[in-house]
Design an enzyme around this catalytic site. Structure first.
Site, PDB file in Angstrom:
ATOM      1  N   CYS A 133       0.834  -1.200   0.000  1.00 57.13           N
ATOM      2  CA  CYS A 133       0.000   0.000   0.000  1.00 57.13           C
ATOM      3  C   CYS A 133       0.868   1.248   0.000  1.00 57.13           C
ATOM      4  O   CYS A 133       1.641   1.475   0.925  1.00 57.13           O
ATOM      5  CB  CYS A 133      -0.919   0.034   1.216  1.00 57.13           C
ATOM      6  SG  CYS A 133      -1.990   1.469   1.189  1.00 57.13           S
ATOM      7  N   LYS A 168       0.078  -9.689  -1.949  1.00 53.12           N
ATOM      8  CA  LYS A 168      -0.260  -8.677  -2.956  1.00 53.12           C
ATOM      9  C   LYS A 168       0.972  -7.852  -3.284  1.00 53.12           C
ATOM     10  O   LYS A 168       1.495  -7.128  -2.428  1.00 53.12           O
ATOM     11  CB  LYS A 168      -1.391  -7.793  -2.429  1.00 53.12           C
ATOM     12  CG  LYS A 168      -1.908  -6.812  -3.466  1.00 53.12           C
ATOM     13  CD  LYS A 168      -3.304  -6.381  -3.109  1.00 53.12           C
ATOM     14  CE  LYS A 168      -3.866  -5.391  -4.092  1.00 53.12           C
ATOM     15  NZ  LYS A 168      -5.260  -5.066  -3.787  1.00 53.12           N
TER      16      LYS A 168
END
Ligand SMILES: Cc1cc2nc3c(=O)[nH]c(=O)nc-3n(C[C@H](O)[C@H](O)[C@H](O)COP(=O)(O)O)c2cc1C
Length: 310
Positions: A133, A168
């Site tokens: 992120c 991710k």
């Protein structure tokens, strides 16, 4: 003729079809579930909003700006905290006719492990680790851009849960393969590729950054070519180990989704396109189904990694 088989076993998670709604683009899915015409069983899974150990109020506004063929966001992982998600939200949504995948983040390795433990004792089908992120000052991207740190996070989450874990990956790295390799050795069961690309927008009248956080993550059609290349690269690392990839980044229709499957994805994620058309997930499933029928393919998994030549 029989319809093609759309089912996918993604890292041990049984998906009715390969289309997944992406983290941060549907919250915890409750607004979507209320939307007229939306059928929860039309998509294979929903990745829940990124969740941290304690509640986060996120970044100062503005948090979203539209860009050519895409958007920049800097939400900053606003979420009610892992306990609230597990104790209050999941009981309301756990009976849905689709799979639920948690998406977790932290500012320390220990925090990732603790959040994983909390979700381990919950009805989610798997845990996606957001090591990528770009919108939080601590953690997130720092883990995703360093193979050693990525491996430590994956290993810690592995300790914290026996559920399938999906790492991710960030595109904001020199070579995504080195991070993928490290995550693989640390025990990941699957990959998501890619998270957003770092970007910024400037208001020339105010001579200020548009986003309250200055920088944000670019998503939507603008990033599709970058995402496809990164999926293709990760596939090179993942394929020999049978580790599946959830391809994502700018998918807006079934042709986009098919390109990601051909490049090496076993499942495909749709995020930004939902802001324009919340029903797009089901439409993509229909498009994949007709392509498979037209091509005489019996199953969607037969398409994964079928990129020819060169
Ligand atoms: C508004 C917004 C919020 C997001 N929040 C998260 C998040 O909490 N956790 C995460 O792993 N990814 C988050 N993402 C990234 C998406 O899940 C997805 O990986 C990315 O946007 C690329 O796909 P897309 O181009 O289809 O949107 C967010 C994206 C957007 C646009």
């Amino acid at each position: 003729m029989n319809r093609p088989d759309l089912r996918v076993n993604f890292a041990g998670i049984s998906l009715a079809n390969p289309v997944v709604l992406l983290s941060g683009c549907v919250g915890f899915g409750e607004d979507l579930a209320r939307l007229q015409g939306f059928d929860l069983s039309s998509v294979g899974a929903i990745c829940l909003k990124g969740t941290t150990l304690t509640p986060r109020s996120g970044n100062p506004p503005p948090r979203i700006v539209e860009t050519p063929s895409g958007m920049l966001n800097a939400i900053g992982l606003q979420n009610p905290g892992a306990r609230e998600v597990v104790e209050e939200i999941l009981p309301r949504i756990m009976h849905w006719p689709t799979q639920l995948i948690a998406n977790i983040a932290g500012s320390t390795v220990e925090e990732y492990e603790e959040v994983a433990r909390i979700f381990d004792d919950s009805p989610v089908a798997g845990i996606e680790i957001n090591i990528s992120c770009p919108n939080v000052k601590k953690g997130g991207a720092a883990f995703g851009s360093d193979p050693l740190m990525a491996a430590r996070v994956v290993a810690a989450v592995r300790q914290g849960t026996s559920k399938p874990i999906i790492t991710k990956l960030s595109p904001n790295v020199t070579d995504i393969r080195t991070v993928a390799q490290a995550a693989l050795e640390a025990g990941t069961d699957g990959f998501s590729a890619i998270n957003t690309l770092m970007g910024m927008a400037v208001d020339v009248d105010k001579r200020q950054a548009v986003l309250g956080n200055v920088q944000g993550g670019l998503s939507g059609p603008a990033i599709k070519p970058v995402a496809l290349l990164q999926v293709w690269r990760v596939y090179e690392v993942a394929k020999p180990h049978g580790i599946p990839i959830m391809g994502q980044g700018g998918i807006s229709n079934s042709e986009d989704a098919l390109a990601f499957l051909i490049a090496g994805s076993s499942a495909v994620g749709v995020g930004t396109a939902l802001f324009k058309n919340p029903l797009v997930g089901g439409e993509i499933v229909t498009g994949i189904d007709s392509y498979l029928s037209r091509s005489g393919l019996r199953s969607v998994s037969a398409l994964t990694g079928t990129l020819q030549g060169r």
